[in-house]
Design an enzyme around this catalytic site. Structure first.
Site, PDB file in Angstrom:
ATOM      1  N   PRO A  16       0.841  -1.201   0.000  1.00 29.33           N
ATOM      2  CA  PRO A  16       0.000   0.000   0.000  1.00 29.33           C
ATOM      3  C   PRO A  16       0.872   1.245   0.000  1.00 29.33           C
ATOM      4  O   PRO A  16       1.769   1.382   0.826  1.00 29.33           O
ATOM      5  CB  PRO A  16      -0.798  -0.127   1.300  1.00 29.33           C
ATOM      6  N   MET A  17       0.627   2.158  -0.964  1.00 28.80           N
ATOM      7  CA  MET A  17       1.410   3.388  -1.073  1.00 28.80           C
ATOM      8  C   MET A  17       0.460   4.559  -1.274  1.00 28.80           C
ATOM      9  O   MET A  17      -0.341   4.560  -2.218  1.00 28.80           O
ATOM     10  CB  MET A  17       2.389   3.291  -2.255  1.00 28.80           C
ATOM     11  N   ALA A  18       0.537   5.533  -0.380  1.00 24.04           N
ATOM     12  CA  ALA A  18      -0.350   6.691  -0.451  1.00 24.04           C
ATOM     13  C   ALA A  18      -0.140   7.432  -1.766  1.00 24.04           C
ATOM     14  O   ALA A  18       0.991   7.700  -2.182  1.00 24.04           O
ATOM     15  CB  ALA A  18      -0.089   7.625   0.725  1.00 24.04           C
ATOM     16  N   CYS A 100       4.050   3.427   8.451  1.00 22.80           N
ATOM     17  CA  CYS A 100       4.318   4.665   7.717  1.00 22.80           C
ATOM     18  C   CYS A 100       5.286   5.548   8.498  1.00 22.80           C
ATOM     19  O   CYS A 100       5.050   5.850   9.671  1.00 22.80           O
ATOM     20  CB  CYS A 100       3.012   5.418   7.469  1.00 22.80           C
ATOM     21  N   ARG A 225       7.907   0.515  -4.202  1.00 22.98           N
ATOM     22  CA  ARG A 225       8.326   1.512  -5.194  1.00 22.98           C
ATOM     23  C   ARG A 225       8.770   0.900  -6.524  1.00 22.98           C
ATOM     24  O   ARG A 225       8.657   1.541  -7.569  1.00 22.98           O
ATOM     25  CB  ARG A 225       9.448   2.372  -4.598  1.00 22.98           C
TER      26      ARG A 225
END
Length: 338
Positions: A16-18, A100, A225
């Protein structure tokens, strides 16, 4: 690989990446081989649940199952209520964010800041697990800083609380995303608990994924990423894990079609005005290592409408055909060196 009752297709997951793993991108990653994906983190503050931003982050309409929502906060009751709220709207798995490292998140004592308060961690995990009848998972880091690594203690607390799976990023909060991820702590956590453990951090190639799985004994790897601009990395890793051989780079024709599909889904999700602007980062990631990619990215960032953006992307990938039928990442490096 299971999470509770959910059988996953493989053990290569999307992190999960904002601002990245919205529904169109998650769906594309699953389509290209990811066995599991989690939403961007949703705030547990009830005043934010109905906002447009939060509603988008937890929108799983038409998404390949299982549908997982990540929640973030510091108040056990708010997190429990947020978990129930999302399960009522279709979430099949709830993931708690204690990983996070971003300052604005940690300044609110959320994310990896919680690792400083073990009693609160225990309270949060018990509250969320007790609030819903779906699997609850935990994503966390090795500790607050290198002098205060407590992943083993957190892992045991999580298992005792009924957490169904752990995802551990091999950095501390203080590390942010700098330096290299370490995997000794992940290996130690895997040895200390009976629930599935997922290794996260610097999983950038098929070879690295295999090394990390072998080194840690983890049940799965989570890619972050490295998937930006290369969503086909999931099928590449899965293929390598299964066969020990590499898939060739994707055909340009396939990437043109995928880009068109991704962008049209992106515009439909965000609307034309916001869609064009938020798509720019995705397009930049797709082209960054290709011949002429940086010059194209700068020109593309000036475009203001969806049709112009679609046409420019299509023309860029058509221009890549001069180098061959498949994407040529190394060629870009060679051209820069020359």
């Amino acid at each position: 690989m299971h999470i509770g009752p959910h059988l996953l297709r493989n053990n290569v997951f999307v992190a999960p990446m904002a601002g990245v793993t919205d529904r169109p991108f998650r769906q594309l990653c699953k389509q290209l081989g990811a066995g599991y994906a989690v939403s961007e983190m949703a705030a547990s503050n009830p005043r934010l649940w109905a906002t447009e931003k939060s509603s988008r982050r937890t929108d799983h309409t038409g998404e390949m199952e299982p549908k997982a929502v990540q929640i973030a906060g510091a108040d056990p009751q708010d997190l429990a209520d947020c978990a129930r709220f999302n399960v009522e709207r279709g979430a099949q798995i709830i993931d708690i964010n204690m990983g996070c490292p971003v300052k604005k998140v940690c300044n609110s004592w959320c994310g990896s800041a919680l690792l400083q308060n073990v009693p609160l961690v225990r309270e949060i995990l018990a509250a969320v697990v007790g609030a819903v009848d779906v699997p609850v998972t935990l994503k966390f880091r090795t500790g607050w800083n290198r002098e205060n690594k407590n992943a083993l203690a957190i892992a045991r607390i999580a298992e005792d609380a009924g957490i169904a799976m752990l995802t551990l990023h091999g950095r501390t909060r203080a590390d942010g995303y700098t330096g290299d991820a370490e995997y000794d702590t992940i290996a130690a956590v895997k040895q200390s608990v009976a629930i599935p453990v997922v290794a996260n951090g610097d999983i950038t190639t098929p070879e690295k994924a295999k090394f990390v799985l072998d080194y840690t004994g983890a049940d799965a790897v989570m890619v972050g990423r490295a998937a930006q601009g290369r969503p086909w990395i999931f099928r590449e890793i899965d293929h390598f894990l299964q066969t020990g051989t590499h898939l060739p780079a994707p055909y340009i024709a396939e990437v043109r079609a995928l880009m068109d599909e991704h962008l049209r889904a992106h515009y439909g999700f965000y609307g034309d005005y916001l869609g064009v602007r938020t798509a720019r980062k995705h397009i930049g990631w797709y082209v960054r290592d290709l011949p002429g990619g940086e010059a194209f990215r700068q020109r593309m960032n000036l475009l203001e409408c969806t049709e112009a953006q679609l046409e420019a992307v299509d023309q860029f990938f058509e221009s890549q055909r001069q180098w061959g039928e498949r994407l040529q990442y190394r060629l870009s490096e060679d051209l820069q060196a020359a």
